[in-house]
Motif scaffolding. Sequence first.
Motif, PDB file in Angstrom:
ATOM      1  N   GLY A  37       0.797  -1.219   0.000  1.00 29.37           N
ATOM      2  CA  GLY A  37       0.000   0.000   0.000  1.00 29.37           C
ATOM      3  C   GLY A  37       0.829   1.266   0.000  1.00 29.37           C
ATOM      4  O   GLY A  37       2.052   1.244  -0.063  1.00 29.37           O
ATOM      5  N   TYR A  38       0.153   2.393   0.104  1.00 25.88           N
ATOM      6  CA  TYR A  38       0.811   3.699   0.073  1.00 25.88           C
ATOM      7  C   TYR A  38      -0.025   4.684   0.870  1.00 25.88           C
ATOM      8  O   TYR A  38      -1.182   4.420   1.226  1.00 25.88           O
ATOM      9  CB  TYR A  38       0.953   4.187  -1.368  1.00 25.88           C
ATOM     10  N   GLY A  39       0.561   5.842   1.169  1.00 32.12           N
ATOM     11  CA  GLY A  39      -0.200   6.851   1.894  1.00 32.12           C
ATOM     12  C   GLY A  39       0.658   8.016   2.330  1.00 32.12           C
ATOM     13  O   GLY A  39       1.792   8.209   1.865  1.00 32.12           O
ATOM     14  N   PHE A  45      -3.803   3.906   1.986  1.00 33.96           N
ATOM     15  CA  PHE A  45      -4.623   3.136   1.064  1.00 33.96           C
ATOM     16  C   PHE A  45      -4.054   1.721   0.951  1.00 33.96           C
ATOM     17  O   PHE A  45      -2.858   1.547   0.714  1.00 33.96           O
ATOM     18  CB  PHE A  45      -4.647   3.800  -0.316  1.00 33.96           C
ATOM     19  N   ILE A  46      -4.925   0.741   1.114  1.00 40.06           N
ATOM     20  CA  ILE A  46      -4.507  -0.659   1.076  1.00 40.06           C
ATOM     21  C   ILE A  46      -5.517  -1.432   0.236  1.00 40.06           C
ATOM     22  O   ILE A  46      -6.721  -1.206   0.326  1.00 40.06           O
ATOM     23  CB  ILE A  46      -4.447  -1.268   2.489  1.00 40.06           C
ATOM     24  N   MET A  47      -5.000  -2.350  -0.569  1.00 43.09           N
ATOM     25  CA  MET A  47      -5.865  -3.180  -1.396  1.00 43.09           C
ATOM     26  C   MET A  47      -5.406  -4.627  -1.324  1.00 43.09           C
ATOM     27  O   MET A  47      -4.235  -4.913  -1.042  1.00 43.09           O
ATOM     28  CB  MET A  47      -5.853  -2.700  -2.850  1.00 43.09           C
ATOM     29  N   THR A  96     -12.294  -1.135   9.252  1.00 41.78           N
ATOM     30  CA  THR A  96     -12.896  -2.370   8.769  1.00 41.78           C
ATOM     31  C   THR A  96     -13.562  -2.114   7.422  1.00 41.78           C
ATOM     32  O   THR A  96     -14.275  -1.123   7.256  1.00 41.78           O
ATOM     33  CB  THR A  96     -13.946  -2.906   9.759  1.00 41.78           C
ATOM     34  N   VAL A  97     -13.291  -3.004   6.454  1.00 36.82           N
ATOM     35  CA  VAL A  97     -13.934  -2.925   5.145  1.00 36.82           C
ATOM     36  C   VAL A  97     -14.449  -4.307   4.781  1.00 36.82           C
ATOM     37  O   VAL A  97     -14.118  -5.303   5.442  1.00 36.82           O
ATOM     38  CB  VAL A  97     -12.957  -2.419   4.055  1.00 36.82           C
ATOM     39  N   PHE A 105     -10.747  -5.988  -1.772  1.00 42.17           N
ATOM     40  CA  PHE A 105     -11.077  -4.948  -0.803  1.00 42.17           C
ATOM     41  C   PHE A 105     -10.194  -3.728  -1.046  1.00 42.17           C
ATOM     42  O   PHE A 105      -9.028  -3.846  -1.437  1.00 42.17           O
ATOM     43  CB  PHE A 105     -10.930  -5.448   0.638  1.00 42.17           C
ATOM     44  N   HIS A 106     -10.767  -2.557  -0.845  1.00 39.54           N
ATOM     45  CA  HIS A 106     -10.069  -1.288  -1.000  1.00 39.54           C
ATOM     46  C   HIS A 106     -10.276  -0.512   0.296  1.00 39.54           C
ATOM     47  O   HIS A 106     -11.418  -0.175   0.636  1.00 39.54           O
ATOM     48  CB  HIS A 106     -10.628  -0.478  -2.170  1.00 39.54           C
ATOM     49  N   ALA A 107      -9.216  -0.240   1.010  1.00 35.53           N
ATOM     50  CA  ALA A 107      -9.324   0.460   2.292  1.00 35.53           C
ATOM     51  C   ALA A 107      -8.692   1.836   2.214  1.00 35.53           C
ATOM     52  O   ALA A 107      -7.543   1.979   1.786  1.00 35.53           O
ATOM     53  CB  ALA A 107      -8.659  -0.356   3.402  1.00 35.53           C
TER      54      ALA A 107
END
Length: 368
Positions: A37-39, A45-47, A96-97, A105-107
């Motif tokens: 991920g990145y941010g 953001f995590i997928m 939670t997603v 999933f996209h968080a």
Amino acid sequence: MFVTKLIHFTKKLVRIFTRPMRGDRGEGGVIVHPYRGYGSHSEAFIMGRVFRQPGRLAGWKQGGVASDLVDVARRVVRHGVRDARVDIRLGATHATVTTDRDGYFHAHIDITHTLPAEAIWHSVKLQVVSEDDAISTETEIYIPPASTDLIVISDIDDTVMYTGVANKLKMLYRLFMEKADRRTAFPGVAALYRALYGGAEGNRQRPMLYVSRGPWSIYEVLEAFFNLNHIPVGPILFLREWGMTIKRPWPRKAEDHKSDVINNMLSLYDSLPFILIGDSGQRDPEVYTEIVKAHPDRVRAIYIRKVDNDPERDVAIEALANEVRLAGCELILAHDSVSMAEHALSKGYISEESCQAVREDTHEQQRQ
């Protein structure tokens, strides 16, 4: 000789495709595969994907090519788990997603605590809960340190590596049969990206964000490519979904996807300038020009690798270079990695030592 190479290629290919499922020990069931991920220090953001796959037959011996081929078959028939709950923890931050109909999933997480200022990779813990399984795993997210002075966004196809994503078998053949560390990447590209990553001081650790026109299914192959070629790793999170629905029967256009990605990154890292890298074979020059016009003074340089022999295309790109020049940016149509490196050196983006490394690597690989 050819048979030996073919066997070697097949073994390598199978291992790549079975790598994400080795953790299930052949028992099958629900598997979670998070992506890097990145941010920023305020959001991340995590997928990833949650999927179910069958186990091996009872008594089947694990290990060897035959076992790997069985794993390939298991991979083909696996399917996404929809509506699985994914609990995500980044330090004291929790979110939670749920997975979509294909198991992805996209968080988007708002970070509620202070992260270590100079750390660039941060561990994220995930627990995935489906109807009958609970799985814990980890991944990493990249957050630029306070010393970051600019961000690099690069296309992959025909910019870092020779075209192959559109023809996966051709790419895999090059990757594992034709000396992957030499022939799959453009000459000097690994040294160039290491130079941009380190900056003029050599220790900047700049964010390297990669864009591809390919689908998520080749994520593991791209990671292997970067590792084999010693190219600085970064989130490869921007690949298109190719799934078709009644409402959207065709994949999104690559240029729309790329434009959206870059605009999102400009918003996320709103205090930092950017360097954009692409190629002349697609619409990268046009897409990047529109980005510069929409965000004046945010893009320092555009490097376009020349991959065609079309004089009319050169004229069109030169016209675009004149347009971005008025917006305070430079567009360089480069025949090789050295041209990009020498411009970056002249602007203070990389060091003389790293520029020389690009020259040497390029010339050495061109002689082979």
